[in-house]
Design a protein around this motif. Structure first.
Motif, short mmCIF file in Angstrom:
data_model
loop_
_atom_site.label_atom_id
_atom_site.label_comp_id
_atom_site.label_asym_id
_atom_site.label_seq_id
_atom_site.Cartn_x
_atom_site.Cartn_y
_atom_site.Cartn_z
N LEU A 191 49.07 45.00 30.62
CA LEU A 191 48.87 43.89 31.59
C LEU A 191 47.55 44.52 32.44
CD1 LEU A 191 52.39 42.80 32.01
CD2 LEU A 191 50.54 41.79 31.06
N ASN A 192 48.06 45.93 33.29
CA ASN A 192 46.61 46.53 34.46
C ASN A 192 45.06 46.11 33.40
OD1 ASN A 192 45.36 48.79 35.45
ND2 ASN A 192 46.34 46.73 36.78
N ASP A 193 45.58 46.95 32.54
CA ASP A 193 44.16 46.89 31.37
C ASP A 193 43.75 45.50 31.60
OD1 ASP A 193 44.67 49.10 31.63
OD2 ASP A 193 44.84 49.11 29.32
N ILE A 194 44.36 44.51 31.34
CA ILE A 194 43.83 42.59 30.70
C ILE A 194 42.76 42.11 32.38
CG2 ILE A 194 44.89 40.54 30.18
CD1 ILE A 194 46.45 41.78 28.15
N LEU A 195 43.95 42.48 33.52
CA LEU A 195 42.95 41.90 34.40
C LEU A 195 42.01 42.92 35.25
CD1 LEU A 195 43.98 40.59 37.60
CD2 LEU A 195 45.32 42.42 37.79
N VAL A 196 42.09 43.96 35.01
CA VAL A 196 40.83 44.78 35.49
C VAL A 196 39.00 44.08 34.20
CG1 VAL A 196 39.71 47.25 35.37
CG2 VAL A 196 41.79 47.27 35.84
N LEU A 197 40.10 44.28 32.99
CA LEU A 197 38.61 44.03 32.22
C LEU A 197 38.52 42.51 32.84
CD1 LEU A 197 36.95 43.56 29.46
CD2 LEU A 197 39.29 42.68 28.57
N VAL A 198 39.41 41.58 33.47
CA VAL A 198 39.20 40.34 33.49
C VAL A 198 37.99 40.11 34.74
CG1 VAL A 198 39.70 38.43 34.78
CG2 VAL A 198 40.75 38.93 32.22
N LYS A 199 38.68 41.23 35.58
CA LYS A 199 37.54 41.53 37.02
C LYS A 199 36.31 41.97 36.76
CE LYS A 199 41.38 42.07 39.99
NZ LYS A 199 42.06 42.25 41.71
N ALA A 200 36.02 42.76 35.86
CA ALA A 200 35.19 43.36 34.92
C ALA A 200 33.69 42.21 35.31
CB ALA A 200 35.49 44.92 34.75
N TYR A 201 34.87 41.72 34.01
CA TYR A 201 34.08 40.55 33.43
C TYR A 201 33.67 39.49 34.51
CZ TYR A 201 32.45 37.12 30.16
OH TYR A 201 30.98 36.71 28.79
N GLU A 202 34.29 39.28 35.19
CA GLU A 202 34.12 38.18 36.43
C GLU A 202 32.71 38.82 36.99
OE1 GLU A 202 38.37 36.46 36.87
OE2 GLU A 202 37.32 37.71 39.43
N ASN A 203 32.80 40.12 37.86
CA ASN A 203 31.68 40.97 38.40
C ASN A 203 30.59 41.31 37.46
OD1 ASN A 203 32.83 40.53 40.89
ND2 ASN A 203 34.27 42.55 40.14
N MET A 204 30.87 41.00 36.35
CA MET A 204 29.73 42.02 35.34
C MET A 204 29.64 43.19 35.39
SD MET A 204 26.48 38.52 35.77
CE MET A 204 26.23 38.18 37.51
N ASP A 205 30.56 43.45 35.25
CA ASP A 205 30.13 44.82 35.39
C ASP A 205 30.47 45.80 33.86
OD1 ASP A 205 30.31 47.71 35.21
OD2 ASP A 205 31.99 48.12 36.94
N PHE A 206 29.77 45.38 32.74
CA PHE A 206 29.70 45.72 31.53
C PHE A 206 30.32 46.47 31.05
CE2 PHE A 206 26.84 42.04 32.20
CZ PHE A 206 28.18 40.79 31.52
#
Length: 407
Positions: free
Chosen positions: A360-375
């Protein structure tokens, strides 16, 4: 998101050994330690509902240190069966002196007694209609300012004849002389400036959107309400979702398992209790000035987490809550661990929100990274979660469209 300050005061209640055994909770609508009912915008009913909401938001445990909380109840609140949403082992139902002992009130009091609540009668003076309450009252609060010594002696004698098991609380004790008189007359409890003055307590709150609250109430008024509709309405307001979880952490409810979805929370609470709870927060959230953009971003994140979880066969309800509550610490200007301490959520949800490593934390971190365009981070997490990178933009667009329809 607009954050509002909430206020209340508490005044200690002492036993014969001068140990604090309870606190009376007092409504305050500002940082001024008084409440003027005549000039205030709140009537007695509204003040009671706002006080209940504020107590639940701050937390009864924090307010009373596991001691009893005396809360004043008006006739209208009693007749609407609001007291039963509060934990009987924490709250003392304090009946205001102007409550009429009509048959409906007496029946409500009987029901509360049968359910194990302790009842107190506030501001008892010589003219109080205490006899009509019979033996339903557990604690009589005798007003030492509005009665003289002779009146108090007569009151004690008369009440003890009506209710031999009665206990007495001497209130508005302001000097040693009146304290000694009360102790000599076998009062059980004591309260007043001689011991301590009311102490102000403040906290932070998130206003709920009035439209959301109104729509939930409308649905709950139906004989056969649609739990899917109620669930969707509540999950679309992070403030309402948070307040529901916080409320369920009350001592009134005991859980064999932690909550993993809003549906589970709604089922545990039940229709009648949910309707009463909604009526309380509806009044207590009259002021509503939410930032719709902030709400929209929160819903996009929650939906995005849910869709990703669905595509990797992770529990989507948990992922939605993780996304929904991922900024709750910012809303309340609190540390996330302090926020979650009072929420009865699954451990893996709490772990995800506090940065502990799990899916669940991996999913949240992925979403935040996508929002910040940290590809670079996005690529790493896609590989870890075994999620096809091609579908991620599609899921994000779906989340935006879903949020736009709602907001």
């Amino acid at each position: 998101m607009v954050i509002i300050n909430i206020f209340l005061a508490r005044q200690a209640i002492y036993d014969r050994s001068q140990n604090i055994i309870a606190y009376e909770m007092l409504f305050r609508n500002s940082d001024i330690n008084q409440f003027d009912l005549i000039s205030n915008e709140y009537n007695e009913d509204d003040a009671t509902l706002k006080l209940i909401s504020n107590c639940s938001t701050i937390g009864f445990r924090e307010l009373t240190s596991d001691k009893k909380a005396f809360i004043n109840f008006t006739e209208g609140i009693l007749l609407n069966d609001i007291p039963t949403i509060l934990p009987k082992d924490v709250v003392v139902i304090e009946i205001l002196e102007n409550v009429n002992p009509i048959p409906e009130v007496i029946e409500s009091m009987k029901q509360l007694k049968q359910k194990g609540y302790v009842l107190a009668l506030d501001d008892v003076v010589y003219s109080t209609r205490y006899k009509e309450f019979g033996d339903l009252i557990d604690i009589y609060k005798i007003d030492f300012i509005d009665t003289n010594k002779l009146q108090r002696k007569l009151l004690l004698d008369k009440i003890r004849k009506v209710n031999p098991k009665a206990k007495f609380l001497a209130e508005k004790i302001e000097d040693e002389e009146t304290y000694k008189e009360a102790a000599k007359n076998l009062f059980t409890y004591f309260q007043g400036y001689y011991f301590s003055r009311p102490v102000m307590i403040s906290g932070k709150d998130i206003p709920i959107r009035e439209a959301c609250c109104f729509n939930v109430m409308l649905e709950l008024m139906k004989d056969e309400f649609d739990i899917d509709v109620v669930e969707k309405m509540i999950e679309l307001d992070v403030a309402m979702s948070y307040k529901l979880m916080k409320f369920l952490n009350s001592a009134k409810f005991s859980f064999r398992q932690r909550i993993s979805s809003l549906r589970q929370a709604i089922v545990i609470l039940g229709k009648n209790e949910l309707r009463k709870w909604i009526s309380v927060i509806a009044v207590s959230n009259i002021i509503s000035d939410n930032n719709e953009e902030f709400i929209s971003q929160t819903l996009i994140r929650a939906r995005f987490c849910e869709l990703i979880a669905q595509n990797i066969e992770e529990e989507k309800n948990k992922a939605f809550i993780v996304g929904l509550f991922s900024s709750i610490d910012t809303y309340l200007d609190m540390d996330m661990r302090d926020v979650l301490r009072d929420l009865p959520l699954d451990v893996d949800i709490k772990d995800a929100l506090t940065g502990e490593k799990n899916t669940l934390n991996d999913i949240l971190v992925l979403v935040k990274a996508y929002e910040n365009m940290d590809f670079e981070e996005v690529g790493r997490l896609l590989e870890e979660l075994k999620l096809d990178s091609i579908i991620l933009p599609e899921l994000f667009i779906d989340s935006i469209e879903w949020s736009n329809k709602i907001v």
